[in-house]
Design a protein around this motif. Structure first.
Motif, mmCIF file in Angstrom:
data_model
loop_
_atom_site.group_PDB
_atom_site.id
_atom_site.type_symbol
_atom_site.label_atom_id
_atom_site.label_comp_id
_atom_site.label_asym_id
_atom_site.label_seq_id
_atom_site.Cartn_x
_atom_site.Cartn_y
_atom_site.Cartn_z
ATOM 1 N N SER A 94 -4.327 13.584 -2.300
ATOM 2 C CA SER A 94 -3.618 12.522 -1.748
ATOM 3 C C SER A 94 -4.434 11.254 -2.163
ATOM 4 O O SER A 94 -5.826 11.263 -2.165
ATOM 5 C CB SER A 94 -3.577 12.521 -0.301
ATOM 6 O OG SER A 94 -2.711 13.369 0.176
ATOM 7 N N ARG A 95 -3.904 10.305 -2.935
ATOM 8 C CA ARG A 95 -4.429 8.984 -3.245
ATOM 9 C C ARG A 95 -3.620 7.650 -2.675
ATOM 10 O O ARG A 95 -2.668 7.612 -2.848
ATOM 11 C CB ARG A 95 -4.227 8.755 -4.844
ATOM 12 C CG ARG A 95 -4.802 10.026 -5.801
ATOM 13 C CD ARG A 95 -6.283 10.269 -5.737
ATOM 14 N NE ARG A 95 -6.692 11.315 -6.536
ATOM 15 C CZ ARG A 95 -7.985 11.704 -6.619
ATOM 16 N NH1 ARG A 95 -8.900 11.087 -6.104
ATOM 17 N NH2 ARG A 95 -8.489 12.862 -7.231
ATOM 18 N N LYS A 96 -4.600 7.037 -2.253
ATOM 19 C CA LYS A 96 -4.118 5.815 -1.447
ATOM 20 C C LYS A 96 -4.566 4.393 -2.300
ATOM 21 O O LYS A 96 -5.572 4.231 -2.353
ATOM 22 C CB LYS A 96 -4.687 5.662 -0.085
ATOM 23 C CG LYS A 96 -4.073 4.558 0.804
ATOM 24 C CD LYS A 96 -4.587 4.755 2.288
ATOM 25 C CE LYS A 96 -3.994 3.664 3.132
ATOM 26 N NZ LYS A 96 -4.282 3.969 4.607
ATOM 27 N N LEU A 97 -3.392 3.583 -2.422
ATOM 28 C CA LEU A 97 -3.534 2.577 -3.333
ATOM 29 C C LEU A 97 -5.059 1.575 -2.807
ATOM 30 O O LEU A 97 -5.855 1.100 -3.307
ATOM 31 C CB LEU A 97 -2.419 1.527 -3.489
ATOM 32 C CG LEU A 97 -2.550 0.269 -4.432
ATOM 33 C CD1 LEU A 97 -2.845 0.445 -5.638
ATOM 34 C CD2 LEU A 97 -1.194 -0.593 -4.003
ATOM 35 N N SER A 98 -4.977 1.381 -1.540
ATOM 36 C CA SER A 98 -5.863 0.646 -1.050
ATOM 37 C C SER A 98 -7.318 1.085 -1.067
ATOM 38 O O SER A 98 -8.349 0.226 -0.862
ATOM 39 C CB SER A 98 -5.512 0.274 0.503
ATOM 40 O OG SER A 98 -5.537 1.544 1.361
ATOM 41 N N ASP A 99 -7.476 2.160 -1.251
ATOM 42 C CA ASP A 99 -8.767 2.911 -1.693
ATOM 43 C C ASP A 99 -9.570 2.457 -2.787
ATOM 44 O O ASP A 99 -10.673 2.525 -2.860
ATOM 45 C CB ASP A 99 -8.800 4.267 -1.738
ATOM 46 C CG ASP A 99 -8.577 5.070 -0.598
ATOM 47 O OD1 ASP A 99 -8.530 4.560 0.553
ATOM 48 O OD2 ASP A 99 -7.965 6.394 -0.646
ATOM 49 N N ASP A 131 0.857 -1.077 -0.049
ATOM 50 C CA ASP A 131 -0.097 -0.176 -0.076
ATOM 51 C C ASP A 131 0.797 1.361 0.181
ATOM 52 O O ASP A 131 1.953 1.283 0.491
ATOM 53 C CB ASP A 131 -0.918 0.077 1.321
ATOM 54 C CG ASP A 131 -2.247 0.907 1.042
ATOM 55 O OD1 ASP A 131 -2.239 1.450 -0.001
ATOM 56 O OD2 ASP A 131 -2.749 1.136 2.090
ATOM 57 N N PHE A 132 0.517 2.183 -0.438
ATOM 58 C CA PHE A 132 1.058 3.711 -0.530
ATOM 59 C C PHE A 132 0.129 4.802 -0.777
ATOM 60 O O PHE A 132 -1.053 4.475 -1.243
ATOM 61 C CB PHE A 132 2.063 3.421 -1.745
ATOM 62 C CG PHE A 132 1.463 3.640 -3.073
ATOM 63 C CD1 PHE A 132 1.073 4.578 -3.659
ATOM 64 C CD2 PHE A 132 1.476 2.280 -3.639
ATOM 65 C CE1 PHE A 132 0.544 4.701 -5.120
ATOM 66 C CE2 PHE A 132 0.811 2.241 -5.051
ATOM 67 C CZ PHE A 132 0.371 3.551 -5.734
ATOM 68 N N THR A 133 0.633 5.943 -0.387
ATOM 69 C CA THR A 133 -0.144 7.209 -0.689
ATOM 70 C C THR A 133 0.547 8.142 -1.286
ATOM 71 O O THR A 133 1.904 8.583 -0.997
ATOM 72 C CB THR A 133 -0.677 7.517 0.683
ATOM 73 O OG1 THR A 133 -1.369 6.968 1.362
ATOM 74 C CG2 THR A 133 -1.531 9.133 0.531
ATOM 75 N N ASP A 155 5.918 11.232 -7.366
ATOM 76 C CA ASP A 155 6.778 10.256 -6.175
ATOM 77 C C ASP A 155 8.135 10.891 -6.361
ATOM 78 O O ASP A 155 9.280 10.362 -6.685
ATOM 79 C CB ASP A 155 6.835 9.001 -6.834
ATOM 80 C CG ASP A 155 7.573 8.258 -5.653
ATOM 81 O OD1 ASP A 155 7.736 8.447 -4.480
ATOM 82 O OD2 ASP A 155 8.086 7.004 -6.160
#
Length: 224
Positions: free
Chosen positions: A58-63, A48-50, A139
Motif C-alpha cells: 500500500s502506498r499513500k500519497l501523503s507519505d 490524498d489517496f492510498t 486503481d
C-alpha cells in the motif's frame, strides 16, 4: 377610481411578495456542480489517496509530503502512451527520480479492459518497458482516477513539496500519437519540474489532456 387603483396596486405587491418567497435565494447546487467544484486544479491541495502497488504494498500519497511528486496515468495498449514509451517517458522518469522526485505511474483501467494488469503481469511491467518510475499503482475501481478527474492516457499531475498541484493535464503540446512529434515538443511536465527545482513559478499550470479515454467501470458498462 382612486380606491380601485389602490386595490390593484396592493394586489400586485402581494403577488410579487409571494413569488419572492417561493423562489429560494440561493438554489442548492446540483450533484454535477458539486462534483465539478470538488475537482482539484492547479494551486489546490492534491487529494490524498492510498493504492496498492505492483508488489502488493500500500502506498499513500501523503507519505511523500516534502518531496515533489509526479502522477502519470498510463495504459500500455494506448497508441499515445506507446509514442511516449519509445524512450521519452522513461528518460523523463529517470531524470526526475535521480533528482529525488517521486514518480507514481497509475493504471486506472477497469478489470477486463485493455491496459488492466495484476499479479505477475503488474510486477513485470517496469522491467518490460525499462521504466524508471518509483512505483506502479493499480486503481482497478477507478476511484483515484476519478478523484483527480483523469480522462486520458497519458494524463499528468505535478505536486510540490507542500502537497499542492502545480501542473495538471496533457504532457506536451503535440497531441498526436506520432513518434516523430516528440522532437521539438514542449514537455510541460519537464518544464514544471525544472522551474520548481530552480525556485521559479510554473509557467504552464494546465494543458488540455489528450490520448486514449480511461475505461472506468461505469464507462465499460455503458459501452459494453
Amino acid at each position: 377610481m382612486i380606491r380601485k387603483l389602490m386595490m390593484i396596486s396592493a394586489a400586485a405587491t402581494l403577488l410579487a411578495a409571494c413569488q419572492q418567497a417561493e423562489a429560494p435565494a440561493n438554489p442548492a447546487p446540483t450533484e454535477t456542480a458539486q462534483a465539478q467544484s470538488a475537482i482539484a486544479g492547479p494551486g489546490d491541495m492534491a487529494p490524498d489517496f492510498t493504492l496498492v502497488d505492483a508488489e502488493g504494498v500500500s502506498r499513500k500519497l501523503s507519505d511523500y509530503r516534502g518531496k515533489t511528486v509526479v502522477l502519470e496515468w498510463t495504459n500500455e495498449g494506448c497508441p499515445y502512451v506507446k509514442k511516449h514509451y519509445t524512450g521519452a517517458m522513461q528518460a523523463l522518469q529517470r531524470e526526475a527520480t535521480e533528482k529525488g522526485v517521486i514518480w507514481l505511474t497509475i493504471i486506472s483501467s477497469s478489470p477486463g479492459t485493455q491496459g488492466y494488469v495484476e499479479g505477475e503481469e503488474a510486477k513485470a511491467w517496469k522491467a518490460k518497458y525499462n521504466a524508471s518510475f518509483t512505483h506502479l499503482l493499480l486503481d482497478p475501481t477507478g476511484e483515484v482516477g476519478k478523484l483527480y478527474d483523469a480522462k486520458t492516457t497519458p494524463d499528468m499531475r505535478v505536486i510540490d513539496a507542500d502537497g499542492r498541484l502545480t501542473f495538471v493535464g496533457g504532457i506536451d503540446d503535440r497531441p498526436t500519437n506520432k513518434v516523430e512529434d516528440l522532437e521539438g515538443a514542449n514537455n510541460y511536465v519537464k518544464a514544471a519540474l525544472d522551474q520548481m527545482a530552480a525556485g521559479q513559478p510554473v509557467a504552464t499550470t494546465f494543458a488540455q489532456p489528450y490520448g486514449c479515454a480511461i475505461k472506468y467501470p461505469e464507462t465499460v458498462t455503458a459501452e459494453g
